[in-house]
Design a protein around this motif. Structure first.
Motif, PDB file in Angstrom:
ATOM      1  N   PHE A 160       0.837  -1.196   0.000  1.00  0.00           N
ATOM      2  CA  PHE A 160       0.000   0.000   0.000  1.00  0.00           C
ATOM      3  C   PHE A 160       0.875   1.250   0.000  1.00  0.00           C
ATOM      4  O   PHE A 160       1.919   1.286   0.638  1.00  0.00           O
ATOM      5  CB  PHE A 160      -0.912   0.001   1.219  1.00  0.00           C
ATOM      6  CG  PHE A 160      -1.678  -1.280   1.399  1.00  0.00           C
ATOM      7  CD1 PHE A 160      -2.817  -1.520   0.663  1.00  0.00           C
ATOM      8  CD2 PHE A 160      -1.230  -2.255   2.285  1.00  0.00           C
ATOM      9  CE1 PHE A 160      -3.512  -2.705   0.804  1.00  0.00           C
ATOM     10  CE2 PHE A 160      -1.912  -3.444   2.438  1.00  0.00           C
ATOM     11  CZ  PHE A 160      -3.063  -3.668   1.691  1.00  0.00           C
ATOM     12  N   SER A 161       0.424   2.266  -0.723  1.00  0.00           N
ATOM     13  CA  SER A 161       1.126   3.541  -0.774  1.00  0.00           C
ATOM     14  C   SER A 161       0.096   4.657  -0.881  1.00  0.00           C
ATOM     15  O   SER A 161      -1.071   4.408  -1.176  1.00  0.00           O
ATOM     16  CB  SER A 161       2.099   3.589  -1.960  1.00  0.00           C
ATOM     17  OG  SER A 161       1.399   3.429  -3.189  1.00  0.00           O
ATOM     18  N   GLY A 162       0.550   5.902  -0.668  1.00  0.00           N
ATOM     19  CA  GLY A 162      -0.358   7.043  -0.712  1.00  0.00           C
ATOM     20  C   GLY A 162      -1.029   7.286   0.609  1.00  0.00           C
ATOM     21  O   GLY A 162      -1.149   8.427   1.061  1.00  0.00           O
ATOM     22  N   SER A 163      -1.480   6.240   1.269  1.00  0.00           N
ATOM     23  CA  SER A 163      -2.111   6.327   2.579  1.00  0.00           C
ATOM     24  C   SER A 163      -1.971   4.973   3.245  1.00  0.00           C
ATOM     25  O   SER A 163      -2.247   3.945   2.621  1.00  0.00           O
ATOM     26  CB  SER A 163      -3.589   6.710   2.453  1.00  0.00           C
ATOM     27  OG  SER A 163      -4.203   6.765   3.731  1.00  0.00           O
ATOM     28  N   PRO A 164      -1.499   4.924   4.483  1.00  0.00           N
ATOM     29  CA  PRO A 164      -1.293   3.625   5.129  1.00  0.00           C
ATOM     30  C   PRO A 164      -2.601   2.937   5.473  1.00  0.00           C
ATOM     31  O   PRO A 164      -3.653   3.567   5.561  1.00  0.00           O
ATOM     32  CB  PRO A 164      -0.504   3.977   6.391  1.00  0.00           C
ATOM     33  CG  PRO A 164      -0.871   5.387   6.683  1.00  0.00           C
ATOM     34  CD  PRO A 164      -1.108   6.045   5.352  1.00  0.00           C
ATOM     35  N   VAL A 165      -2.514   1.646   5.681  1.00  0.00           N
ATOM     36  CA  VAL A 165      -3.648   0.823   6.101  1.00  0.00           C
ATOM     37  C   VAL A 165      -3.524   0.593   7.605  1.00  0.00           C
ATOM     38  O   VAL A 165      -2.424   0.385   8.125  1.00  0.00           O
ATOM     39  CB  VAL A 165      -3.662  -0.506   5.326  1.00  0.00           C
ATOM     40  CG1 VAL A 165      -4.713  -1.446   5.883  1.00  0.00           C
ATOM     41  CG2 VAL A 165      -3.902  -0.243   3.850  1.00  0.00           C
ATOM     42  N   THR A 166      -4.647   0.646   8.315  1.00  0.00           N
ATOM     43  CA  THR A 166      -4.637   0.517   9.772  1.00  0.00           C
ATOM     44  C   THR A 166      -5.114  -0.863  10.188  1.00  0.00           C
ATOM     45  O   THR A 166      -6.191  -1.309   9.789  1.00  0.00           O
ATOM     46  CB  THR A 166      -5.532   1.583  10.425  1.00  0.00           C
ATOM     47  OG1 THR A 166      -5.074   2.886  10.029  1.00  0.00           O
ATOM     48  CG2 THR A 166      -5.471   1.485  11.936  1.00  0.00           C
ATOM     49  N   VAL A 167      -4.299  -1.527  11.008  1.00  0.00           N
ATOM     50  CA  VAL A 167      -4.649  -2.811  11.609  1.00  0.00           C
ATOM     51  C   VAL A 167      -4.937  -2.568  13.086  1.00  0.00           C
ATOM     52  O   VAL A 167      -4.112  -1.960  13.787  1.00  0.00           O
ATOM     53  CB  VAL A 167      -3.508  -3.833  11.443  1.00  0.00           C
ATOM     54  CG1 VAL A 167      -3.818  -5.116  12.207  1.00  0.00           C
ATOM     55  CG2 VAL A 167      -3.275  -4.134   9.972  1.00  0.00           C
ATOM     56  N   SER A 221      -3.486  -0.390  17.843  1.00  0.00           N
ATOM     57  CA  SER A 221      -3.517  -0.292  16.386  1.00  0.00           C
ATOM     58  C   SER A 221      -2.153   0.097  15.842  1.00  0.00           C
ATOM     59  O   SER A 221      -1.291   0.617  16.560  1.00  0.00           O
ATOM     60  CB  SER A 221      -4.573   0.733  15.933  1.00  0.00           C
ATOM     61  OG  SER A 221      -4.272   2.017  16.456  1.00  0.00           O
ATOM     62  N   ALA A 222      -1.971  -0.153  14.546  1.00  0.00           N
ATOM     63  CA  ALA A 222      -0.723   0.195  13.863  1.00  0.00           C
ATOM     64  C   ALA A 222      -1.038   0.461  12.399  1.00  0.00           C
ATOM     65  O   ALA A 222      -1.948  -0.155  11.820  1.00  0.00           O
ATOM     66  CB  ALA A 222       0.304  -0.932  13.986  1.00  0.00           C
ATOM     67  N   GLN A 223      -0.289   1.380  11.809  1.00  0.00           N
ATOM     68  CA  GLN A 223      -0.411   1.656  10.379  1.00  0.00           C
ATOM     69  C   GLN A 223       0.643   0.839   9.635  1.00  0.00           C
ATOM     70  O   GLN A 223       1.832   0.893   9.974  1.00  0.00           O
ATOM     71  CB  GLN A 223      -0.237   3.149  10.104  1.00  0.00           C
ATOM     72  CG  GLN A 223      -1.360   3.994  10.659  1.00  0.00           C
ATOM     73  CD  GLN A 223      -1.242   5.465  10.315  1.00  0.00           C
ATOM     74  OE1 GLN A 223      -0.161   5.981  10.070  1.00  0.00           O
ATOM     75  NE2 GLN A 223      -2.373   6.162  10.275  1.00  0.00           N
ATOM     76  N   VAL A 224       0.197   0.084   8.630  1.00  0.00           N
ATOM     77  CA  VAL A 224       1.078  -0.845   7.931  1.00  0.00           C
ATOM     78  C   VAL A 224       1.091  -0.525   6.441  1.00  0.00           C
ATOM     79  O   VAL A 224       0.189   0.144   5.916  1.00  0.00           O
ATOM     80  CB  VAL A 224       0.625  -2.299   8.160  1.00  0.00           C
ATOM     81  CG1 VAL A 224       0.591  -2.614   9.649  1.00  0.00           C
ATOM     82  CG2 VAL A 224      -0.750  -2.553   7.545  1.00  0.00           C
ATOM     83  N   THR A 225       2.125  -0.999   5.769  1.00  0.00           N
ATOM     84  CA  THR A 225       2.270  -0.763   4.331  1.00  0.00           C
ATOM     85  C   THR A 225       2.236  -2.054   3.528  1.00  0.00           C
ATOM     86  O   THR A 225       2.422  -2.019   2.317  1.00  0.00           O
ATOM     87  CB  THR A 225       3.588  -0.030   4.047  1.00  0.00           C
ATOM     88  OG1 THR A 225       4.685  -0.799   4.564  1.00  0.00           O
ATOM     89  CG2 THR A 225       3.589   1.356   4.685  1.00  0.00           C
TER      90      THR A 225
END
Length: 298
Positions: free
Chosen positions: A163-170, A220-224
């Motif tokens: 993912f790029s442009g905006s991270p995905v949240t787990v 939570s964490a933001q992942v790529t």
């Protein structure tokens, strides 16, 4: 095997439709697996030399499995040709897992398959989230010395999506009982709660920047990229927390004492004597002489 030529003829009544000749040759002799020079009847092998120690093999991770009785949650992602997501999505795990977790993707995020996947660079069309059975989640020795596994883990797919442009949240959201257990595990220090991702290349867990909300009991964490994600608890030593015994060995605070210099009494100022009127010719003459001395009149 015999050698020679064979001809195949296809005819229709009296006319030849097709005819072709094939040459038959002796196949080459396969190499001698024992090292001989001809066929399989080469010279016998000599005595075997000393065998060195076998190279250490990396332990393969256990086969991850979903929590029994649960299913993976899947969602079809609307995107353009470049893989940019056209809507906001939040995919939650099966509630029968006993804990809640989710993956959030915002509009504008570019989601494509990464290098090493069957279709690198292709847009991600479907996303899945699977709650994992804690019994199938392995923890390597290095991690077990610093972290303890909470029992909360999910598998995000497709594996290798980037993912790029905006991270995905787990995110992992705990119940009140789970949150109480988590606080006890970290001795009340919520900064010791962390999300980690499993790296199959090194067969190890890797810590990712984590945010903990004590109000909603969410970690939570933001992942790529997509992989396996789990909640771990840092040990007190790794989190910088001192035990009672360690605190007892700390050198007590010594107050800083400053010695002041003795006060010096200044010497009294010598005042110039004031001239008094000369007592000549009576009081009036004395006053006149005093005025004359003041105004310089001789």
């Amino acid at each position: 095997m015999k050698t020679g030529t064979i001809t195949i003829t296809i005819s229709d009544k009296d006319s030849v439709v097709k005819q072709k000749s094939f040459t038959i040759t002796q196949p080459p002799t396969p190499p001698n697996p024992s090292g001989g020079s001809e066929g399989y009847g080469g010279a016998p092998e000599g005595p075997a030399g000393p065998v060195g120690p076998a190279a250490p093999q990396q332990q393969a991770p256990a086969q991850l499995a979903p929590v029994q009785g649960t299913t993976a949650t899947t969602a079809t992602i609307a995107h353009n040709e470049q893989g940019q997501v056209l809507a906001n999505y939040e995919i939650e795990t099966d509630p029968d897992a006993g804990y809640s977790s989710s993956v959030s993707i915002n509009v504008g995020t570019t989601a494509v398959m990464g290098p090493g996947t069957p279709n690198p660079g292709q847009p991600v069309g479907e996303i899945s989230v699977t709650p994992l059975d804690p019994a199938t989640v392995t923890v390597d020795t290095a991690t077990s010395g610093t972290f303890s596994f909470s029992g909360l883990a999910i598998e995000c797919g497709p594996e290798g999506a980037q993912f790029s442009g905006s991270p995905v949240t787990v995110s992992f959201t705990m119940t009140a009982a789970q949150w109480a257990d988590a606080l006890a595990a970290v001795n009340g220090n919520i900064a010791a709660m962390t999300i980690q991702t499993f790296d199959p290349a090194t067969n190890a867990w890797v810590e990712v920047p984590t945010v903990v909300d004590p109000v909603t009991h969410t970690v939570s964490a933001q992942v790529t990229h997509f992989s396996t994600y789990a909640v771990f608890y840092k040990s007190q030593a790794a989190a910088g927390i001192k035990t009672i015994g360690e605190l007892a060995q700390v050198t007590p605070y010594q107050p800083r004492v400053t010695t002041a210099a003795p006060a010096v009494t200044p010497a009294p100022t010598q005042m110039a004597p004031v001239a008094t009127p000369t007592q000549q010719g009576g009081i009036f003459d004395g006053i006149v002489n005093w005025f004359n001395s003041l105004f310089g009149k001789k």
